[in-house]
Design an enzyme around this catalytic site. Sequence first.
Site, mmCIF file in Angstrom:
data_model
loop_
_atom_site.group_PDB
_atom_site.id
_atom_site.type_symbol
_atom_site.label_atom_id
_atom_site.label_comp_id
_atom_site.label_asym_id
_atom_site.label_seq_id
_atom_site.Cartn_x
_atom_site.Cartn_y
_atom_site.Cartn_z
ATOM 1 N N LYS A 114 -109.732 -104.577 16.935
ATOM 2 C CA LYS A 114 -110.220 -105.574 15.885
ATOM 3 C C LYS A 114 -111.972 -105.359 15.639
ATOM 4 C CE LYS A 114 -111.285 -109.164 13.591
ATOM 5 N NZ LYS A 114 -111.048 -109.598 12.161
ATOM 6 N N CYS A 142 -118.586 -112.179 10.400
ATOM 7 C CA CYS A 142 -117.857 -111.137 11.193
ATOM 8 C C CYS A 142 -118.585 -109.732 11.211
ATOM 9 C CB CYS A 142 -116.361 -110.789 10.593
ATOM 10 S SG CYS A 142 -115.594 -112.350 10.183
HETATM 11 N N1 SAJ Z 1 -120.296 -106.055 1.519
HETATM 12 C C1 SAJ Z 1 -121.098 -104.961 0.925
HETATM 13 N N2 SAJ Z 1 -120.707 -103.879 0.466
HETATM 14 C C2 SAJ Z 1 -119.294 -103.602 0.504
HETATM 15 C C3 SAJ Z 1 -118.422 -104.385 1.124
HETATM 16 C C4 SAJ Z 1 -118.933 -105.653 1.800
HETATM 17 O O1 SAJ Z 1 -122.441 -105.191 0.931
HETATM 18 O O2 SAJ Z 1 -118.812 -102.440 -0.047
HETATM 19 C C5 SAJ Z 1 -121.048 -107.220 2.084
HETATM 20 C C6 SAJ Z 1 -120.377 -108.203 1.480
HETATM 21 O O3 SAJ Z 1 -121.046 -108.777 0.338
HETATM 22 C C7 SAJ Z 1 -120.445 -109.292 2.615
HETATM 23 C C8 SAJ Z 1 -120.212 -108.775 3.771
HETATM 24 O O4 SAJ Z 1 -120.406 -107.389 3.565
HETATM 25 O O5 SAJ Z 1 -121.845 -109.606 2.615
HETATM 26 C C9 SAJ Z 1 -118.961 -108.793 4.606
HETATM 27 O O6 SAJ Z 1 -117.918 -109.025 3.472
HETATM 28 P P1 SAJ Z 1 -116.554 -108.254 3.544
HETATM 29 O O7 SAJ Z 1 -115.829 -108.525 2.416
HETATM 30 O O8 SAJ Z 1 -116.485 -106.675 4.035
HETATM 31 O O9 SAJ Z 1 -115.887 -108.884 4.851
HETATM 32 P P2 SAJ Z 1 -115.735 -110.539 5.661
HETATM 33 O O10 SAJ Z 1 -116.576 -110.712 6.412
HETATM 34 O O11 SAJ Z 1 -115.379 -111.286 4.364
HETATM 35 O O12 SAJ Z 1 -114.224 -109.899 6.233
HETATM 36 C C10 SAJ Z 1 -114.273 -109.073 7.214
HETATM 37 C C11 SAJ Z 1 -112.942 -108.145 6.876
HETATM 38 N N3 SAJ Z 1 -112.750 -107.018 7.787
HETATM 39 C C12 SAJ Z 1 -112.567 -105.811 7.169
HETATM 40 O O13 SAJ Z 1 -112.363 -105.552 6.027
HETATM 41 C C13 SAJ Z 1 -112.464 -104.606 7.987
HETATM 42 C C14 SAJ Z 1 -111.525 -109.166 7.091
HETATM 43 O O14 SAJ Z 1 -110.515 -108.409 6.935
HETATM 44 C C15 SAJ Z 1 -111.802 -109.688 8.621
HETATM 45 O O15 SAJ Z 1 -110.434 -110.501 8.753
HETATM 46 C C16 SAJ Z 1 -113.133 -110.559 8.521
HETATM 47 O O16 SAJ Z 1 -113.985 -109.620 8.520
HETATM 48 C C17 SAJ Z 1 -113.032 -111.120 10.011
HETATM 49 O O17 SAJ Z 1 -112.791 -112.300 10.049
HETATM 50 O O18 SAJ Z 1 -113.024 -110.494 11.100
#
Ligand code: SAJ
Length: 433
Positions: A205, A259
Site C-alpha cells: 500500500k 495520503c
Molecule cells: N497530483 C499532481 N500531479 C499528478 C497527480 C496528482 O500534482 O500527476 C496531485 C493532486 O493534485 C493532489 C495530490 O497529487 O494534490 C494527490 O492526488 P491523487 O489523485 O494522486 O491521489 P489521492 O491522494 O486523491 O489518492 C491516492 C490514490 N493513490 C494512488 O493513486 C497510488 C488512491 O488510489 C488511494 O486510495 C489514496 O491515495 C489513499 O487513500 O491512499
Amino acid sequence: MSTVFVHGLGYVGLPTAAMFANYGHDVTGYDTDDAVVECLRGGGLHIEEPGLRAFVTQALESGKLTVAHEVDEAKYHVIAVPTPYDRGAGVPDLQYVRAAADAIAPHLRTGDTVVLESTVPPTTTVDVLRPVLERSGLSAGTDFALVYCPETVLPGNIITELKRNDRIVGGVNGVSTEAAVRLYESFVEGEIYTAADATTAEVVKLTQNTFRDVNIALANELALVSRDYGVDSRRVRELANVHPRVDVHHPGPGVGGHCLPVDPWFLGYDSDSLRLVPVARAVNDGMSDHVVELLEAELGSLAGRRIALLGVAYKRGVGDTRRSPALAVAAALRDAVEEERAAPTDGGAGSSGGGIDVRLHDPHVDDESLGLVDFDRAVADADAAVVVTGHEAFTDLDPERVRDAMAGSSVVDTRAVLSVPDWEAAGFTVRRI
Ligand code: SAJ
C-alpha cells in the site's frame, strides 16, 4: 450473507459500509464522532463525493445498513479509521487504530475476522492491532482471523474504484487471508491478490502512494528544468510520454490530500534506507514557493497586493482541503511579504509596506474556518489570480468577465486548465508551472 461492522465512517469507511450493505450483508456503521452518526441518521452526508449520497441512501433505506453509537458483535470487523502523521514529531498517530481494537476486543468471538483497511506503517497489524485484540483471550490466526487489506480508492471516483479495483489481502496466516478473500469477493469485481503476510500488504500500500508522490516530484522537477531551458514543460511531457515505457505525471502547485504527502513517511518509519523519497517530498513541498516566484515575476513586490486563490481543495472535483497546496501557497505568500518587510531597505530598516490580501475561493469547499469568499469577492480589484485547483468551474470561466472585475491582468494557472489563447486575447498574462 454475513454481519459486517465497519469502524470509522469517513471517506473510505462510509462507502465501504454502504457497499457491503448494497451487496446484501447486514452492516452496522460506527463512528466515534456522534455528529457523524446523527448526520447520517438524519439523512445528511458529511462528505462530498460524487454518487455517494444516493449510494448511502439506498443502503440505509433497504435496512441493510444501520448507523450506531456503540460497538457490537459481528462476524467481520472492518477498520477504516484515520491514521494522521505528525511530521514535527516524526511519528504516525495510531490512536484511532488502537481505540478501534480496544472497542472490538470485548465483542470478539471465535471464528470472527478483523480486517484493517487504514493506511499504516509496516508491522502495525501484527505489532499494534494484534496485541490489543488478543486481550480478548483469543489468538489471532487460530481463534480469529486478522488481516490487512488496504483501501485503494481515489477520492472523486470512490464508488467505482471500490468495486472495480484489484485488492491486496495479507493475513497473519493463510486461514486469515482466506476469510478476508471470501468477504471481499462478495462485491469486488477486480482481482483479489493474496500477500504472504500482513506486513507485505502494508508495504505494498505504501509503495503505491510513494510511487505516485515520487513521480509527481519528478514531473515538478522536470517542469522547473524545462523553464530553465525556455521550453514548454507540458509539451515536453506529452512528447516524452509517447515512449511506451514512460509516463511522466502532471506538475502542479504541490501534493495534497491525506495520503500522498504522508505515506512516504510511513514507509520510512522504521527503516534507515529512505534516501530518494524524502528528497521527492521536499521537491513537492517546495512547489508553493515556486508559485510565489511566478507571482513575484509578474508583480514585483507582493506587499499590499490582493491575490485571488481559486481552488482550496487538494485536487479537482473534491471538497477536501487536507494538506491542500492552496493553503501552502497562501502561507508562502504571507511569508514572502513578511520577509520583504523584514529585509533591510536603503534607509536601513525593513519596509513598512502593507501585508497581503489573500482571498480564498472554492465552490466545492464548505468550511467556515477557512474564511472563504465567493468568486466575485475573490477577484474584485485583485492584482492577480492563481488557479490552484483545476475545478471545472475555473476551466469554464469567462476571461473577459474576470478582467472587468480585477484591477490587474496576471493569472498563474498552476494546473494548466485555462485556455491560454482566450485569456491572452482578453488581455491577461498567463504563467504556468
Ligand atoms: N497530483 C499532481 N500531479 C499528478 C497527480 C496528482 O500534482 O500527476 C496531485 C493532486 O493534485 C493532489 C495530490 O497529487 O494534490 C494527490 O492526488 P491523487 O489523485 O494522486 O491521489 P489521492 O491522494 O486523491 O489518492 C491516492 C490514490 N493513490 C494512488 O493513486 C497510488 C488512491 O488510489 C488511494 O486510495 C489514496 O491515495 C489513499 O487513500 O491512499
